[in-house]
Design an enzyme around this catalytic site. Sequence first.
Site, mmCIF file in Angstrom:
data_model
loop_
_atom_site.group_PDB
_atom_site.id
_atom_site.type_symbol
_atom_site.label_atom_id
_atom_site.label_comp_id
_atom_site.label_asym_id
_atom_site.label_seq_id
_atom_site.Cartn_x
_atom_site.Cartn_y
_atom_site.Cartn_z
ATOM 1 N N ARG A 257 4.120 5.402 0.583
ATOM 2 C CA ARG A 257 4.311 4.883 -0.776
ATOM 3 C C ARG A 257 4.878 3.482 -0.651
ATOM 4 O O ARG A 257 5.999 3.281 -0.192
ATOM 5 C CB ARG A 257 5.291 5.776 -1.549
ATOM 6 C CG ARG A 257 5.512 5.330 -3.000
ATOM 7 C CD ARG A 257 4.334 5.723 -3.871
ATOM 8 N NE ARG A 257 4.670 5.679 -5.294
ATOM 9 C CZ ARG A 257 4.184 4.790 -6.168
ATOM 10 N NH1 ARG A 257 3.338 3.858 -5.741
ATOM 11 N NH2 ARG A 257 4.515 4.844 -7.434
ATOM 12 N N GLY A 258 4.078 2.479 -1.029
ATOM 13 C CA GLY A 258 4.426 1.092 -0.762
ATOM 14 C C GLY A 258 5.765 0.657 -1.316
ATOM 15 O O GLY A 258 6.556 0.006 -0.636
ATOM 16 N N ASP B 272 8.364 2.268 -1.805
ATOM 17 C CA ASP B 272 9.501 2.892 -1.130
ATOM 18 C C ASP B 272 9.748 2.318 0.264
ATOM 19 O O ASP B 272 10.893 2.124 0.676
ATOM 20 C CB ASP B 272 9.264 4.406 -0.992
ATOM 21 C CG ASP B 272 9.343 5.118 -2.336
ATOM 22 O OD1 ASP B 272 9.834 4.495 -3.290
ATOM 23 O OD2 ASP B 272 8.912 6.276 -2.410
ATOM 24 N N THR B 273 8.682 2.080 1.003
ATOM 25 C CA THR B 273 8.855 1.845 2.448
ATOM 26 C C THR B 273 8.098 0.660 3.007
ATOM 27 O O THR B 273 8.230 0.367 4.193
ATOM 28 C CB THR B 273 8.394 3.100 3.222
ATOM 29 O OG1 THR B 273 7.009 3.334 2.951
ATOM 30 C CG2 THR B 273 9.206 4.319 2.826
ATOM 31 N N ARG B 274 7.282 -0.038 2.186
ATOM 32 C CA ARG B 274 6.390 -1.070 2.748
ATOM 33 C C ARG B 274 7.147 -2.139 3.526
ATOM 34 O O ARG B 274 6.755 -2.542 4.610
ATOM 35 C CB ARG B 274 5.573 -1.731 1.643
ATOM 36 C CG ARG B 274 4.580 -2.759 2.184
ATOM 37 C CD ARG B 274 3.869 -3.492 1.055
ATOM 38 N NE ARG B 274 3.113 -2.582 0.206
ATOM 39 C CZ ARG B 274 1.883 -2.155 0.487
ATOM 40 N NH1 ARG B 274 1.317 -2.512 1.612
ATOM 41 N NH2 ARG B 274 1.249 -1.358 -0.341
ATOM 42 N N GLY C 14 -8.776 1.725 -9.710
ATOM 43 C CA GLY C 14 -9.008 3.012 -10.350
ATOM 44 C C GLY C 14 -7.961 4.012 -9.919
ATOM 45 O O GLY C 14 -6.920 3.665 -9.359
ATOM 46 N N GLU D 49 -4.838 10.483 -0.379
ATOM 47 C CA GLU D 49 -4.799 10.202 1.060
ATOM 48 C C GLU D 49 -4.338 11.435 1.819
ATOM 49 O O GLU D 49 -4.936 11.807 2.845
ATOM 50 C CB GLU D 49 -3.839 9.039 1.352
ATOM 51 C CG GLU D 49 -4.378 7.669 1.023
ATOM 52 C CD GLU D 49 -3.426 6.558 1.439
ATOM 53 O OE1 GLU D 49 -3.809 5.387 1.313
ATOM 54 O OE2 GLU D 49 -2.300 6.863 1.875
#
Length: 1093
Positions: A40-41, A43-45, A73, A107
């Site tokens: 999850r970008g 949160d942790t990117r 989308g 994913e």
Amino acid sequence: MSKRTFGDIIGEGGSSSSSSKEFDSIQSYRYIYDVFISFRGVDTRNTFVDHLYAHLIRKGIFVFKDDKQLHKGNSISRQLLQAIQHSRISIIVFSKDYASSTWCLDEMAAIAECHRELKQPVFPIFYDVDPSCVRKQIGLYESAFLLLAEQFKHDPHKVDGWKRAMTCLGGSAGWDVRNKLEFEEIEKIVQAVIKTLGHKFSGFADDLIGMQPRVEALKSILRLSSEDDGFRVLGIWGMGGIGKTTLATVLYDTISHYYQFGACCFIENVSTIYRDGGATAVQKQILRQTLKEKNLDAYSSSEISGIIINRLYNRKLLVVLDDVDQFEQLQELHINPKLLRPGSRIIITTRDMHILELYGVDRIYEAELMNDNDAHDLLCRKAFKSDNSRSPFVELIPKVLKYTQGLPLAIRIMGSFLFNRNAMQWRATFDGLQNNPDKRIMKVLQMSFEGLQLREREIFLHVACFFEGEREDYVRRILHACGLQPNIGIPLIAEKSLITIRNQVICMHKMLLELGKQIVQGQHLDEPRFWNRLWLYRDFHHVMMTKVEATETKAIVLDQKEDGFKFSKLRVEDLSKMEHLKLLILNHKNFSGKPIFLSNSLYYFSWNGYPFTALPSNFQPYDLVELNMPDSNIEQLWEGIQCLPCLKRMDLSNSKNLKMTPCFDGILNLERLDLTGCINLLQVHPSIGLLSELVFLSLQKCSSLVHLDFGSASRLWSLRVLLLSGCTKLKSTPDFTGAINLEYLDVDHCASLFTFDGSLAKLRVLSLRDCTNLVRLGDSLDKMTSLTTLDLCGCLKYKCLPVNSAMKSLVFLDLSFCNISNLPQAIGELRGLERLNLQGNNFTAIPSLQCLSNLAYLNLSYCHCLQRLPQLPTTSGPSDSMGIYFKTTSGSRDHRSGLYVFDCRKIFGGSIWISSIDHQYEWLQRLLKEPRHFRCGFDIVLPFPCYGSAEIPMWFDHRYKGGSIIRIKNFDVNVDWVGFVFFVQFEVRYPMPNSASSQHPYPFYLSFESEHTEERFDMPLSLKSNKVDGSPSEYCWTIYISQEHCHFVKTEAQITFKAYQGLIMKEWGFHMLTEKERKYVDQSNMKKSGDKQ
């Protein structure tokens, strides 16, 4: 059934037939990535995931991480779905908001399907969430799924599929990284990945810094994705220790797992296996790895070759042959790439490029040294077991990196040795390396040296000790004099990656330099008298001061930067102990005594500033090829005839005490003689005319020379260049009868010369600048049918030019400041003429120049009697006939193209000038249409018209007041532009100040000034008028600069015109010229005001 995403399939519950078909279709997919990371970008990117990604990449692991946020989308993109399918391992980073993203859940569902159907390993990581919350969907995850159930109430199967996938994956063994040291947890995860991948390179994973881009480049070269491609052979070439084997290993591991080869093998140390057991031993290794054959010892060598041909040729092969050092090691394997199954790949690593060329590889990849950042990271990894250096060592790291110069082997060994040592030990280690390089590094590098033949070894040692960083042509000359055949030897050692040639300079890695010097020193590190080469003055001084009868020294080339005056004076007599000396290059004068001996074994002798008045009387170096003694105190080289049949070059330039040359009878093979600056030279021995091999002769600035006699039977038929400029007392030129092939003759500043005679049919360049007493050329010009350049600038007494049809080859003609009153009409028929300088003469009219279609430079400045401009060419000649000047001119000439009419007072103003106003446009138009007329650009200086003073600038869409400073910002590079045209209207007020009173480097110039540099386009005229009344004069200066030289559009430099005081700039401007304008520019669209105002 239409194709759906994995999320759709899982959402229907169970494993359907559609699911099975989908996975059946991807079973044949090839792996592209080692690891796919789902996260999850928000949160942790920028925290945990970036650190994990960077660590994996440094280990040489190929990772897909969705950094570009290709979320379009609400469903997973096809690109990400394929990335999951094509990865060997998936990592899921569960965080607080992971379950709130349908993208992340899709994913995860796709990963779960790959885990079930393809047995893809999955590593769950619990970043800031309890594993039980994930597994049971409670806490934050319960809230997220309640919202999802509401959102997808029309499709409850989708949410159920996500829950099943999360329960499955959340229950797998993983890493709970909460409240733990992040670095340690990441290291554990990475090691688990490496273990799962089973990579061949896992044993040296810490060294794989900067590897991924190189492997990707090699994969591209191999064209692995090409369906129709046949076999392909790749060679990886580079010096020892540069990482060829590591690179090949990572490449092999990557592609052998990801692409469908029928059989794969990696044969390490082919050269060692071949030396121990021949080609058969290598073949057995190939069969053991590809066919898993074990009982091969019972077969003969021919049977082994038969098995290779019969059983391997029908397979799609991947073969890596590492460390090949002889062509026979490939040839005797009986593997013909052309007969292999299409799609086969062979990869060869070697230090010898020629082996790859002989084998006919499709592409040679040169392994490169590490860049500064990667080298720094590797050193820190080895020395500190981390990516960051500790403060006590910061100042020492650059020194170690400078020493290792990006060589991975040296960096690894140095870093490992320095691990856990203190700053004092670091300094001691580094100081010791200067004289005692690490043996492990030297051992690897010496393998390349041992593969050289005797001649190449000598060249290698010469370069290592003397010539690194020197120009290749200079080094070749010396090596050729020493009989080492550099024309074949230098390419051979370059092919073996022991040297590189960059910008015509020979370069050698510092480690190889150390190797060469270590080889020369042998077992006598502190005893230079036993070395056969000396390169430091302190060692030379030591040998000279040592009381021994003889030394082993064969070559001395001393570093010019080392100051000999720091040492006590040496007795020149002590050179007698060096009787085997073959090469001597000195630049020191700190000697006493009288020379009594120089080695007669010398091939090359160069002593800059030779401090003695004569050479030893017994000096008879029969094999000497070069004798160079510039700036010497020599008075006479030798008496009588000295037999030196091998002597090719002699340089006695600036030997101010030399009064006469030696007799040349014994040195008849001399090719180059330089006597420049021998200001007391009174006589050149007439036997010089016997030098039939002499190509170059310089007597420049021999200001005492009165006569030059080539003798009655001159045989100077090889002479191409003769330089006599600055021979101010020379009264006549020599008899050129024997110099039938002379091409370049410079007689500038010979003020005592009255006439010039010479039937030189092949002469191309004749320069007689500032021969102020020259009155005639006789009939010489009639014979000079090859003449392209004639320079008579400053020949004040030369008043009539005999231009004739024999001068049809003339390209450059300078008649400036010759007091010429009449120009012959024939000057307008010199159709090859590209540059014509007529400034400073007394004629009132100039014949029509309309036929000179190649003319690109015309200077009429300071022609005070000129009443009107001549007719000028309006079109250009054929493309193949122009631009000859720029192809042949030397760097010392002015390369400017342009039209200059400055201080021509009788054509300034009035109807005469008005009728000539179109010349500027015609000249600009013609040069713009044919770039062969100029190099970086051209300019035009003309009097400003006395009517319509705003008319000239109207073509320019950007105009400013004089002195304004502007920048061109946000330039659109996509515009089809070819260059910029600038103009400035200026007024000259007299008297002009001298240069000493101004802060500017030139009287007038266009300036492009950026933060650290200033580029300039200067006015090519002095601007110092001879006007008596001192009235101001107005001019317009137009400048064109072609695109490749418009650096200011990238640097956004400050643009303005700068000038001395006394020059007033009234207005300036510019216009960006497009390709369309260049092709169709005409007088009308340049003069009109235009719509751009």
